[in-house]
Design an enzyme around this catalytic site. Structure first.
Site, PDB file in Angstrom:
ATOM      1  CG  ASP A 139      65.516  13.001  27.084  1.00 39.63           C
ATOM      2  OD1 ASP A 139      66.425  13.508  26.612  1.00 39.63           O
ATOM      3  OD2 ASP A 139      65.314  11.999  27.580  1.00 39.63           O
ATOM      4  CE  LYS A 140      58.385  20.423  25.577  1.00 36.20           C
ATOM      5  NZ  LYS A 140      57.546  20.655  24.502  1.00 36.20           N
TER       6      LYS A 140
END
Length: 323
Positions: A139-140
């Site tokens: 995830d970011k």
């Protein structure tokens, strides 16, 4: 140049009655709707082994979809001089330590500055690989280790190993609440019914298994080590929230900020200032896709998470709390 790879996924109960092209776009979100539709029309998609060339074909649920995908050079995304923290590299693979705030693959709202853009710049040959060689994502705002293939053969073997659960990924996390022991969460995960950017535990979702153990106990938080058997989107974040212990700072699954009773101004400031999920991919172990050698890498916990842990440790001391 182009290459052919086989994509496969199981249709969930939640897809019952949906069109083939809609389900493909959800299950294989790395590829554009237009590309997926083109593969259907070309007869490259099969349902339970039978070729289907109608995008509007309705699905019953629990079918197996197979796509004989033809991947052209990656031309829709532009090379960019994105700095990649490469911790290992040979002729076949890269291992990257991803920083917080960096998106792995371009998508809605994030078309530039991604790991993929950086791969295209630093490794021009990656244009010939699906997703520029990216095998799995973080995830970011999750930090840590991810492996990237540099050749078609390496990517094929790594994808197969990932699907066969032969790649070990361990994470460091800080969860809200006091946990007394480790365990596992074996709950299927699917797309959230109303919040389409989020995932949720769903009986009709895909099998998902997360192992966790307690690494350190704080007064009202717990530091964890977790190991994935499966790799669903947001899996650790969803599973920990499901058992009542969401990750510190998680903007999607933790809800409003929860401060320990009697927290000092210093701890409050640290927790308020930590605006990402406290999750770090700390260890990666796999068999090299070409040589077969077992390899293992470790990435130190980033400074912002260490700061949170130290503040929680100090809070426990100040309140004379003992495990």
């Amino acid at each position: 140049m182009s290459q052919q790879i086989e994509l496969q996924a199981e249709v969930g109960e939640q897809h019952t009655g949906m069109r083939l092209d809609q389900v493909l776009s959800e299950l294989f979100s790395d590829y554009s709707r237009s590309r997926l539709k083109e593969w259907i029309l070309q007869g490259r998609v099969s349902i339970d082994g039978s070729v289907v060339d109608k995008p509007r074909e309705k699905l019953q649920g629990y079918e197996t979809l197979t796509v004989q995908a033809v991947i052209e050079d990656v031309i829709e995304w532009q090379p960019e001089a994105v700095v990649l923290d490469v911790v290992y590299e040979d002729d076949d693979i890269l291992v990257i330590n991803k920083a917080a705030g960096v998106v792995v693959h371009p998508g809605a709202g994030n078309h530039t500055g991604t790991i993929l853009n950086g791969l295209l710049h630093n490794y021009p040959q990656s244009r010939q690989l699906a997703r520029a060689g990216i095998v799995h994502r973080l995830d970011k705002d999750t930090t840590g280790l991810m492996v990237v293939a540099k050749t078609v053969a390496a990517q094929t073997h790594l994808v197969e190993a990932l699907q066969a659960r032969q790649i070990t990924r361990e994470y460091e996390a800080i969860a809200i609440g006091q946990m007394t022991a480790g365990g596992l969460v074996d709950e299927p995960i699917g797309r959230h019914k109303t919040k389409r950017t989020q995932m949720a535990v769903d009986p009709a979702g895909r099998p998902s298994v997360t192992h966790y153990r307690v690494a350190e106990k704080f007064r009202q938080h717990t530091r964890l080590r977790l190991r994935l058997e499966t790799g669903r989107t947001h899996q650790i974040r969803v599973h920990m929230a499901y058992i009542g212990h969401p990750l510190v700072g998680d903007p999607a699954y933790a809800g409003r900020l929860r401060l320990p009773k009697g927290a000092s101004p210093e701890l409050i400031a640290v927790l308020r200032g930590f605006e990402r999920q406290a999750l770090h991919a700390a260890m990666l172990r796999l068999m090299h896709p070409i040589t077969g050698e077992e390899m293992e890498w470790h990435a130190p916990v980033p400074e912002d998470m260490l700061k949170v842990a130290e503040a929680l440790r100090q809070d426990s001391l100040e309140h004379d709390w003992q495990d």
